[in-house]
Design an enzyme around this catalytic site. Sequence first.
Site, PDB file in Angstrom:
ATOM      1  N   ARG A 282     -19.549   4.846 126.386  1.00  0.00           N
ATOM      2  CA  ARG A 282     -19.464   6.078 127.171  1.00  0.00           C
ATOM      3  C   ARG A 282     -20.800   6.349 127.874  1.00  0.00           C
ATOM      4  O   ARG A 282     -20.836   6.724 129.039  1.00  0.00           O
ATOM      5  CB  ARG A 282     -19.095   7.222 126.233  1.00  0.00           C
TER       6      ARG A 282
ATOM      7  N   ASP B 106      -6.918   9.443 130.630  1.00  0.00           N
ATOM      8  CA  ASP B 106      -6.782  10.855 130.289  1.00  0.00           C
ATOM      9  C   ASP B 106      -5.581  11.419 131.042  1.00  0.00           C
ATOM     10  O   ASP B 106      -5.198  10.889 132.090  1.00  0.00           O
ATOM     11  CB  ASP B 106      -8.047  11.640 130.656  1.00  0.00           C
TER      12      ASP B 106
ATOM     13  N   TYR C  21      -3.862  22.922 133.451  1.00  0.00           N
ATOM     14  CA  TYR C  21      -5.236  22.596 133.872  1.00  0.00           C
ATOM     15  C   TYR C  21      -5.391  22.732 135.388  1.00  0.00           C
ATOM     16  O   TYR C  21      -6.432  23.166 135.881  1.00  0.00           O
ATOM     17  CB  TYR C  21      -5.609  21.168 133.442  1.00  0.00           C
TER      18      TYR C  21
ATOM     19  N   ARG D 253      -5.703   9.829 120.048  1.00  0.00           N
ATOM     20  CA  ARG D 253      -7.121   9.838 120.429  1.00  0.00           C
ATOM     21  C   ARG D 253      -7.960   8.897 119.572  1.00  0.00           C
ATOM     22  O   ARG D 253      -9.122   9.179 119.277  1.00  0.00           O
ATOM     23  CB  ARG D 253      -7.705  11.258 120.323  1.00  0.00           C
TER      24      ARG D 253
ATOM     25  N   ARG E  86     -15.089   9.819 120.580  1.00  0.00           N
ATOM     26  CA  ARG E  86     -16.457  10.131 120.151  1.00  0.00           C
ATOM     27  C   ARG E  86     -16.754   9.953 118.664  1.00  0.00           C
ATOM     28  O   ARG E  86     -17.918   9.903 118.281  1.00  0.00           O
ATOM     29  CB  ARG E  86     -16.789  11.568 120.545  1.00  0.00           C
TER      30      ARG E  86
HETATM   31  O1  1CP Z   1      -7.460   6.788 122.148  1.00  0.00           O
HETATM   32  C1  1CP Z   1      -7.011   7.684 122.869  1.00  0.00           C
HETATM   33  O2  1CP Z   1      -5.998   8.353 122.578  1.00  0.00           O
HETATM   34  C2  1CP Z   1      -7.787   7.954 124.111  1.00  0.00           C
HETATM   35  C3  1CP Z   1      -7.022   8.277 125.349  1.00  0.00           C
HETATM   36  C4  1CP Z   1      -6.859   9.775 125.587  1.00  0.00           C
HETATM   37  C5  1CP Z   1      -5.665  10.507 125.530  1.00  0.00           C
HETATM   38  C6  1CP Z   1      -4.305  10.012 125.059  1.00  0.00           C
HETATM   39  C7  1CP Z   1      -7.878  10.669 126.018  1.00  0.00           C
HETATM   40  C8  1CP Z   1      -9.299  10.329 126.189  1.00  0.00           C
HETATM   41  N1  1CP Z   1      -7.290  11.882 126.298  1.00  0.00           N
HETATM   42  C9  1CP Z   1      -5.951  11.804 125.995  1.00  0.00           C
HETATM   43  C10 1CP Z   1      -4.936  12.847 126.155  1.00  0.00           C
HETATM   44  C11 1CP Z   1      -5.338  14.230 126.491  1.00  0.00           C
HETATM   45  N2  1CP Z   1      -6.373  14.659 127.297  1.00  0.00           N
HETATM   46  C12 1CP Z   1      -4.594  15.359 126.091  1.00  0.00           C
HETATM   47  C13 1CP Z   1      -3.297  15.305 125.309  1.00  0.00           C
HETATM   48  C14 1CP Z   1      -3.535  15.065 123.849  1.00  0.00           C
HETATM   49  C15 1CP Z   1      -4.183  16.189 123.087  1.00  0.00           C
HETATM   50  O3  1CP Z   1      -3.649  17.306 123.096  1.00  0.00           O
HETATM   51  O4  1CP Z   1      -5.200  15.902 122.443  1.00  0.00           O
HETATM   52  C16 1CP Z   1      -5.233  16.499 126.621  1.00  0.00           C
HETATM   53  C17 1CP Z   1      -4.816  17.946 126.444  1.00  0.00           C
HETATM   54  C18 1CP Z   1      -6.351  16.046 127.385  1.00  0.00           C
HETATM   55  C19 1CP Z   1      -7.285  16.876 128.201  1.00  0.00           C
HETATM   56  C20 1CP Z   1      -8.682  16.608 127.818  1.00  0.00           C
HETATM   57  N3  1CP Z   1      -9.413  15.544 128.249  1.00  0.00           N
HETATM   58  C21 1CP Z   1      -9.462  17.309 126.864  1.00  0.00           C
HETATM   59  C22 1CP Z   1      -8.990  18.516 126.055  1.00  0.00           C
HETATM   60  C23 1CP Z   1      -9.469  19.767 126.655  1.00  0.00           C
HETATM   61  C24 1CP Z   1      -8.796  20.963 126.014  1.00  0.00           C
HETATM   62  O5  1CP Z   1      -8.277  21.790 126.788  1.00  0.00           O
HETATM   63  O6  1CP Z   1      -8.765  21.074 124.772  1.00  0.00           O
HETATM   64  C25 1CP Z   1     -10.705  16.653 126.790  1.00  0.00           C
HETATM   65  C26 1CP Z   1     -11.881  17.053 125.948  1.00  0.00           C
HETATM   66  C27 1CP Z   1     -10.653  15.535 127.662  1.00  0.00           C
HETATM   67  C28 1CP Z   1     -11.680  14.478 127.839  1.00  0.00           C
HETATM   68  C29 1CP Z   1     -11.388  13.274 127.018  1.00  0.00           C
HETATM   69  N4  1CP Z   1     -10.225  12.511 127.140  1.00  0.00           N
HETATM   70  C30 1CP Z   1     -10.284  11.430 126.288  1.00  0.00           C
HETATM   71  C31 1CP Z   1     -11.550  11.504 125.590  1.00  0.00           C
HETATM   72  C32 1CP Z   1     -12.044  10.508 124.592  1.00  0.00           C
HETATM   73  C33 1CP Z   1     -12.202  12.660 126.041  1.00  0.00           C
HETATM   74  C34 1CP Z   1     -13.585  13.133 125.618  1.00  0.00           C
HETATM   75  C35 1CP Z   1     -14.502  12.688 126.684  1.00  0.00           C
HETATM   76  C36 1CP Z   1     -15.862  12.357 126.181  1.00  0.00           C
HETATM   77  O7  1CP Z   1     -16.617  13.296 126.018  1.00  0.00           O
HETATM   78  O8  1CP Z   1     -16.164  11.162 125.980  1.00  0.00           O
END
Ligand code: 1CP
Length: 351
Positions: free
Chosen positions: A46, A83, A159, A33, A37
């Site tokens: 964003r 994502d 999900y 990640r 943010r």
């Molecule tokens: O640099 C990077 O790694 C960005 C790319 C990336 C990746 C690899 C994002 C962007 N998400 C992910 C993977 C991801 N998404 C996972 C697997 C890794 C982990 O466990 O952290 C999971 C479970 C998600 C699902 C997801 N998408 C969540 C988690 C929700 C939860 O149940 O805890 C969230 C908050 C998102 C949105 C998201 N995805 C990525 C970002 C930067 C964000 C935040 C969005 C924002 O508010 O800008």
Amino acid sequence: MTPDAAPHPATDKRFLRALGGEAVWPPPVWLMRQAGRYLPEYRETRARAGDFLELCLTPELAVEVTLQPIRRYGFDAAILFSDILVVPYGLGQKTWFEEGIGPRLEPLGSPSAVARLEPAALRERLAPVFETVRRLRRELPAETALIGFAGAPWTVASYMIEGGSSRDFQEGRRWAYGDPEGFQRLIDCLVEATADYLLAQAEAGAEALQIFDSWAGIWPDDAFRRWCLEPAARIVSRIKAVHPELPVILFPRGAGPLYREVAERSGADALSLDTTVPLDWARAELQSRLCVQGNLDPVALIVGGEALDRQARRILEAFKGGPFVFNLGHGIDKTTPPAHVERLMTLLREA
Ligand code: 1CP
């Protein structure tokens, strides 16, 4: 295992050499990640995109946020900005992201809903992601490898079933125990869709692939084998059938002692270790078989200072001499001060 100074390495990208089994030192590094943010420039882009899914599916913006942490820190690998939940979106399930809440999906409701998913439409719906990969290969520095990724079937299924994040995954677990054949159909659909999606990223130029099974740690061992290990092994085998040289990293977060079975049976080239995997055990049982990646506690990175240094040094000491990629044990937290990442990079470069 080949020594660091192999005469004719197939690649000079440090990250790919480590995945190939070389003990590269100082270790290559990237952070799960790493775009997100905690970076002010991400928050700015964003805000311009408005919607999070729009950000993932607009190549110009997705390329920009992928490159931001590379410009700042010079990580050895960039990870495609997207994502894991673009796959349900690509399958035609209603998927959106709510400010302050996170991912939301229209829950599948029952196993019969699996028949309504549209695997044939996925490649076209996710075409912008592949365009992002192609552009990144042109724009990344020559020494930076590009990682493509997807969620593992169980983590994505959780999900799709719950309609979003979950505290205890009750719905998914009820489904798996109550109607294993129906649940298997969903997992099978995701195995095929995920393999297709990763293969398309590889065709577009991804140089390594990571499969995130963030919620693998909730199952008894037999269920873990059926719903996490076996599906991952099938995806790896489909990828390797087409691209035998393309390295695959698995992240079965929370798998505990089952990490060893994943090392032996998944076909993956590397395992991403969560924060709780004991270092000495991982060195003996896992790193002796494949490349390990991890496993700094993201909270140590938030705290910074001596606590961060101590944790990072422990990991370096444990994995020095074998194939290793420095990373976190889970995604970077949005409250992480960017200066602490800078401090970590200085420490790693001096290792
Ligand atoms: O640099 C990077 O790694 C960005 C790319 C990336 C990746 C690899 C994002 C962007 N998400 C992910 C993977 C991801 N998404 C996972 C697997 C890794 C982990 O466990 O952290 C999971 C479970 C998600 C699902 C997801 N998408 C969540 C988690 C929700 C939860 O149940 O805890 C969230 C908050 C998102 C949105 C998201 N995805 C990525 C970002 C930067 C964000 C935040 C969005 C924002 O508010 O800008």
